[in-house]
Write an enzyme that holds these catalytic residues in place. Structure first.
Site, PDB file in Angstrom:
ATOM      1  N   GLU A 178       0.885  -1.255  -0.141  1.00  0.00           N
ATOM      2  CA  GLU A 178       0.037  -0.034  -0.119  1.00  0.00           C
ATOM      3  C   GLU A 178       0.914   1.242  -0.085  1.00  0.00           C
ATOM      4  OE1 GLU A 178      -3.475  -0.892   2.816  1.00  0.00           O
ATOM      5  OE2 GLU A 178      -1.657  -1.514   3.750  1.00  0.00           O
ATOM      6  N   ASP A 419      -6.230 -11.334   6.476  1.00  0.00           N
ATOM      7  CA  ASP A 419      -5.427 -10.096   6.645  1.00  0.00           C
ATOM      8  C   ASP A 419      -4.010 -10.340   7.089  1.00  0.00           C
ATOM      9  OD1 ASP A 419      -5.084  -7.480   6.513  1.00  0.00           O
ATOM     10  OD2 ASP A 419      -6.346  -6.877   7.650  1.00  0.00           O
ATOM     11  N   GLU A 468      -6.811  -6.469  -1.375  1.00  0.00           N
ATOM     12  CA  GLU A 468      -6.665  -5.200  -1.065  1.00  0.00           C
ATOM     13  C   GLU A 468      -5.192  -4.873  -1.945  1.00  0.00           C
ATOM     14  OE1 GLU A 468      -6.034  -2.528   3.100  1.00  0.00           O
ATOM     15  OE2 GLU A 468      -5.086  -4.456   2.938  1.00  0.00           O
ATOM     16  N   GLU A 474      -9.026   3.128   4.136  1.00  0.00           N
ATOM     17  CA  GLU A 474      -8.809   3.188   5.664  1.00  0.00           C
ATOM     18  C   GLU A 474      -7.629   4.077   5.606  1.00  0.00           C
ATOM     19  OE1 GLU A 474      -7.368  -0.936   6.079  1.00  0.00           O
ATOM     20  OE2 GLU A 474      -5.290  -0.465   5.314  1.00  0.00           O
TER      21      GLU A 474
END
Length: 668
Positions: A178, A419, A468, A474
């Site tokens: 990310e 996750d 993701e 988020e």
């Protein structure tokens, strides 16, 4: 007569040797615009041209095995085989109901029991190694090179490691995939900083290319690095884990403490991942690419009709922050029944129980906190027509995968959001495939968080419904104002979304201008306008799609909620209308007889003219959500209206800074 026959045979043999002595081999796209040229001298090199523009300069490729053999060094060609494919692929869970799969293929077979396969499509090139050896082997390293003839601008997502100053390459392999994008000349890229895929490069004459990989099974993921300050990107791979220890977030991860001196264990006969280069003359083509799906291995699920896309009422982003109720909100039965009631009211298919329903720091999904009665929640949901998805930490799921999948599937759970994998070495990639297969056998959806980018697993196992690997909403719970999410939103669809669906988790009802945004963990907001949040449900591809905000806020904003809840999650057709990386994007999608159009801009206010010729003949109306006249001051300001679609199919729209526009088109 005998002399003539001997001469004939001699000429035939000489011709065959001459053919094998040839050093350059080419394969062209069906439309003739793209050409890959493979050179066989001391090593295998390839180059890619789009018409007169060189997209990839001559670049070496090879694979070093632990036994000292190097596939690609001093190549001894055995034969060349060619193939043309032109077929249609049906797609059960995708942005269109079918895909045209049209390519020319060249297979170079070598004497040392390996091949290199090149495919040329109208929108790019891909290559992969394949082996046919009698014994299994280890891959010590792979040379995957992408050279360029000029110092073009690259658009890269660097590995983000906030906890470590100047992390080593090894430390960078532990990451959540990310980050926002860095625009930089190739020669100025950080030589000590890995970029994760996909990566984009602005090439000649306004053309763009995106580098990614497909069919990662049994192999580690590839990162890109500029190793020498030249106009080149090189593949870097995490080595196979030798020693791992439980730790990380709430003891739910397995952290690599030591690695082997090789990157992969390989079967003697196998195919290796595709190295894919998607080429676009216009930026918008990247936002509608099918390359990853086309290259991926076909579905291993014979009947995927049970895979049900849908919306999800989600608890974690809004921090269980509901008001106006007579119970204390939190991780308990009353709160989740409230979420189920909200989902049922709005036709939302799922409620997720995110982190907290299982006892903390035990990595044991059989230990449920006493405040939760899962059977009661699942039963209550069924009465209301709402199904349940459970969050799971990676190690808690992996350590007892079969038992967990069977237990909760039998209980009525419909899927898992897994996750904190935060790795893509071969051991972790193998976990993704095992989880997908186990989930498929028990008819469980899989939503992978803390995950690397999609590499085609969503086609091979359609129950893998989302990933993701995206800098999603988020981040707005904690990111400072310097983090530019708005510009990311109009960059990511051309690059990361090219690889596959994104679990971005949009739907914020608190909306902020550039000057008013700030992170508030329990009452988070979005950067950009309300209409932007609505438009993201059309622009972003998410077959399982969260409504990230609280039921309290949605009920106060029922008009917006009605629209978000009704937008389809998978589509019959998609048309990229317009776009420029980092500036704006507009996409049209059809489900049944209705079309939706979503558009986003960066922080610049923007006027656009949309070409609606895809609608065809007839009189159409449109339900529109657009930025209000004061959205530049108050980002929550929007206007809903119903309009007649112009007969010339030219629709002019305006967007505020950080704004958006979304419309549903239907025949009168």
């Amino acid at each position: 007569m005998k002399h003539k026959f001997f001469l004939f045979v001699l000429l035939m043999v000489f011709g065959q040797f001459a053919a094998l002595a040839q050093q350059n081999y080419t394969v062209q796209s069906p439309d003739g615009k793209i050409k890959a040229t493979v050179d066989l001298k001391d090593k295998i090199t390839y180059s890619v041209n789009h018409e007169n523009d060189q997209m990839i300069a001559p670049s070496p490729i090879s694979m070093q095995l632990s036994n000292g053999e190097t596939l690609g060094a001093k190549p001894r060609l055995k034969n060349v085989k060619r193939n043309t494919v032109n077929k249609t692929i049906p797609t059960p869970v995708y942005k269109r109901s079918e895909i045209k799969d049209n390519y020319n293929e060249m297979v170079l077979n070598f004497r040392d029991d390996y091949s290199v396969i090149f495919r040329a499509y109208n929108d790019g090139v891909a290559y992969r190694f394949a082996t046919s050896k009698r014994k299994d082997f280890n891959v010590q390293n792979e040379e995957a090179t992408f050279n360029f003839d000029k110092d073009y601008t690259a658009i890269v997502p660097y590995v983000k490691q906030e906890q470590t100053e100047n992390p080593t390459i090894e430390q960078q392999f532990d990451n959540s995939f990310e980050n926002t994008y860095t625009h930089s000349p190739l020669t100025k890229l950080d030589q000590n900083h890995l970029a994760f895929l996909p990566v984009a490069v602005e090439a000649a004459n306004g053309k763009k290319l995106v580098i990614t990989e497909v069919d990662l099974e049994g192999y580690p993921g590839m990162y890109l690095l500029n190793k020498n300050g030249k106009t080149s990107l090189s593949g870097v791979f995490p080595a196979y884990p030798k020693k791992v220890e439980q730790g990380g977030h709430n003891e739910l991860q397995m952290l690599v403490k030591e690695r082997e001196n090789f990157i992969a264990k390989a079967k003697g006969t196998r195919q290796f991942p595709w190295r894919a280069i998607v080429i676009a003359e216009e930026d918008k083509e990247l936002a509608d690419s099918d390359m990853v799906y086309k290259l991926a291995e076909p579905s291993r699920i014979k009947d995927a009709s049970w895979v049900k896309p849908g919306k999800v009422a989600w608890d974690w982003w809004n921090d269980w922050n509901i008001t106006g109720v007579d119970f204390e909100a939190g991780i308990n039965n009353d709160t989740y029944k409230h979420y189920i009631d909200f989902a049922a009211e709005n036709g939302i298919e799922y409620v997720i129980l995110d982190e907290g329903w299982a006892v903390n720091k035990k990595a044991d999904l059989m230990q449920v906190v006493p405040e939760i009665d899962l059977k009661e929640i699942i039963s209550y949901g069924k009465q209301k027509g709402v199904d349940i998805i459970l969050w799971a930490g990676y190690y808690a799921f992996d350590r007892d995968m079969e038992n967990i999948a069977k237990h909760y599937a039998d209980m009525g759970v419909k899927g898992f959001k897994v996750d904190f994998m935060n790795r893509d070495d071969q051991e972790m990639v193998d976990f993704f495939y095992r989880a997908a297969e186990t989930g498929a056998r028990h008819k469980l959806l899989m939503d992978f968080h803390g995950a690397y980018k999609p590499t085609g697993l969503q086609r091979t196992y359609p129950n893998v419904i989302n990933f993701e690997g995206v800098h999603g909403l988020e981040q707005m719970k904690w990111s400072p104002p310097q983090v530019d999410q708005v510009t990311y939103d109009v960059t990511m669809p051309f690059i990361r979304m090219l690889a596959g669906p994104i679990d971005y988790t949009q739907g914020a009802m608190r909306n902020a201008t550039k000057g008013s945004y700030r992170p508030i963990h329990s009452e988070p907001m979005s950067q950009g306008t309300r209409s932007r949040q609505l438009a993201e449900y059309v622009v972003f591809e998410s077959p399982i799609n969260m409504l990230a905000d609280t039921p309290t806020n949605y009920r106060k904003e029922q008009e917006s909620t009605d629209f978000m809840a009704a937008v389809p999650e998978v589509w019959d057709n998609t048309v990229a209308l317009d776009g420029k990386i980092g500036e704006y994007i507009a996409i049209a999608r059809r489900k049944g007889n209705e079309w939706y159009v979503g558009a986003l801009t960066n922080w610049d206010p923007r006027e656009m003219e949309l070409d609606l010729s895809f609608l065809g003949e007839g009189n159409y109306k449109a339900e529109v959500f657009k930025d209000g006249v004061n959205a530049h001051r108050n980002a929550a300001d929007y206007k809903r209206e119903v309009i007649d679609v112009p007969q010339d199919r030219k629709l002019k729209i305006k967007m505020a800074p950080g704004g958006g526009y979304v419309a549903r088109f239907y025949k009168q």
